[in-house]
Write an enzyme that holds these catalytic residues in place. Sequence first.
Site, PDB file in Angstrom:
ATOM      1  N   LYS A   1       0.815  -1.137   0.119  1.00 41.15           N
ATOM      2  CA  LYS A   1       0.154  -0.056  -0.205  1.00 41.15           C
ATOM      3  C   LYS A   1       0.948   1.225   0.062  1.00 41.15           C
ATOM      4  O   LYS A   1       2.114   1.152   0.251  1.00 41.15           O
ATOM      5  CB  LYS A   1      -0.874  -0.019   1.305  1.00 41.15           C
ATOM      6  CG  LYS A   1      -0.280   0.022   2.520  1.00 41.15           C
ATOM      7  CD  LYS A   1      -1.199  -0.630   3.678  1.00 41.15           C
ATOM      8  CE  LYS A   1      -0.318  -0.520   5.105  1.00 41.15           C
ATOM      9  NZ  LYS A   1      -0.730   0.317   6.083  1.00 41.15           N
TER      10      LYS A   1
ATOM     11  N   TYR B   1      15.898  30.531   4.334  1.00 46.40           N
ATOM     12  CA  TYR B   1      14.913  31.316   4.903  1.00 46.40           C
ATOM     13  C   TYR B   1      15.235  31.577   6.690  1.00 46.40           C
ATOM     14  O   TYR B   1      15.575  30.494   7.137  1.00 46.40           O
ATOM     15  CB  TYR B   1      13.632  30.541   4.846  1.00 46.40           C
ATOM     16  CG  TYR B   1      13.011  30.587   3.144  1.00 46.40           C
ATOM     17  CD1 TYR B   1      12.688  31.789   2.992  1.00 46.40           C
ATOM     18  CD2 TYR B   1      12.757  29.551   2.646  1.00 46.40           C
ATOM     19  CE1 TYR B   1      12.038  31.762   1.462  1.00 46.40           C
ATOM     20  CE2 TYR B   1      12.571  29.555   1.538  1.00 46.40           C
ATOM     21  CZ  TYR B   1      12.116  30.630   0.650  1.00 46.40           C
ATOM     22  OH  TYR B   1      11.393  30.592  -0.641  1.00 46.40           O
TER      23      TYR B   1
HETATM   24  C1  PLP Z   1      -3.978  -4.182   8.298  1.00 45.83           C
HETATM   25  C2  PLP Z   1      -2.326  -4.134   8.033  1.00 45.83           C
HETATM   26  N1  PLP Z   1      -1.717  -5.190   8.159  1.00 45.83           N
HETATM   27  C3  PLP Z   1      -0.518  -5.501   8.022  1.00 45.83           C
HETATM   28  C4  PLP Z   1       0.477  -4.135   7.971  1.00 45.83           C
HETATM   29  C5  PLP Z   1       2.051  -4.346   7.730  1.00 45.83           C
HETATM   30  O1  PLP Z   1       2.491  -3.703   8.867  1.00 45.83           O
HETATM   31  P1  PLP Z   1       4.057  -3.727   8.645  1.00 45.83           P
HETATM   32  O2  PLP Z   1       4.118  -2.696   7.705  1.00 45.83           O
HETATM   33  O3  PLP Z   1       4.323  -3.360  10.158  1.00 45.83           O
HETATM   34  O4  PLP Z   1       4.540  -5.172   8.308  1.00 45.83           O
HETATM   35  C6  PLP Z   1      -0.359  -2.942   7.788  1.00 45.83           C
HETATM   36  C7  PLP Z   1       0.442  -1.640   7.892  1.00 45.83           C
HETATM   37  O5  PLP Z   1       0.067  -0.765   8.359  1.00 45.83           O
HETATM   38  C8  PLP Z   1      -1.780  -3.184   7.929  1.00 45.83           C
HETATM   39  O6  PLP Z   1      -2.452  -1.906   8.064  1.00 45.83           O
END
Ligand code: PLP
Length: 375
Positions: free
Chosen positions: A40, A262
Amino acid sequence: MERVEPMTGVRAVARVNLAAIERNCAQLARASPLLCAVVKANAYGHGAVECSRAALAGGASWLAVAAAAEARELRDAGIVSRILVMGAMTRGELAIALAADADVVAWTDEFLDWCGVLGGGRVHVKLDSGMGRLGTRDPALADALAERAAASAGLELAGAMTHLATAEEADRSFMDAQLEFFSTWVAPLRDRHPGLIAHAENSAALLGAGRARFDMARCGGAVYGLDPFGVDPAAWGLEPALELRSWVAAVKQCEVGDSAGYGRRFIAEQPTDLAVVPIGYGDGVRRLLSNNADVLICGRRRALVGTVSMDNVTVDLGLQSGVAVGEPVILLGLDGAERIGAEELAARQGTINYEITCAVTPRVPREYHRDGEPR
Ligand SMILES: Cc1ncc(COP(=O)(O)O)c(C=O)c1O
């Protein structure tokens, strides 16, 4: 002073080592043979499509995203693996996810209604075992949803999941309670539906235990070589995949009292040379790093001085540094024996390493390689 041509031909570049991502996934897959790579947010800033391919090549067999459009992007790129959309979706987004042949996550009857109306699909029921975000807190409702998904024409009960709130913390008590709550719910459900995939662990939970407790682990940070505990990825055999690089666009001589940037937050107290480096908060180098970071030039740490602006930062070279215009500048990554990790940048900004890589903006082109060689 000699002028060195910039290596990459662009003012700022995020170089992503796909071989590191493959090796990180191979390492994680030893602990969880069924591995879901979380890609993601553009693969935590690294580039979703390329990193998905590398993760699958390295041993992941599932991908997970937060949004329907992210699943669509992967399908449009020709990725055929299972893709789980983990996030909350509007009905319109659900239609996009199902049309992309993604698995989706349910915790209400209304959502299952929508799935049915939209032609059905594969569903994972989510129990909120303590994260306090998505999912139902009620195991009886979660059971009812699972049975309904299993019994409905067009719907398939594909999985049962939860998400952990404190896996990266030293005190394990809350995580253990979450795991216990989830196990108590999922074990009989799995007995009734043997094909169902139970999944709960993220990077920290999997690395901390050394092996998966359920059928599949969902790992994000570790895939990219980010230490979920925020200290040192090498301690887990993980390799950071992202390098953020710019170049010395100008070298300025500073006399005592000359200032840079700045607000004049750097004023030379002694004669020195400053490098002007064309990367700034418009590229994801946060303003919080003003007077508060090192960069690597010619294998040496140099202090970022003055205010980070949208497009530039200034770096104190000292006198007679020998640094020429065109020299590469590493803001995140390795240069000789020196390394600046996302963990270091995060500590300076009071945040976590994941936010550092996610912050790299679309203005910065991603350049992919395998251990320095073209793909
Ligand atoms: C529902 C869910 N599962 C798994 C993960 C993966 O977590 P990580 O990046 O700490 O492995 C996330 C990440 O935020 C998540 O939101």
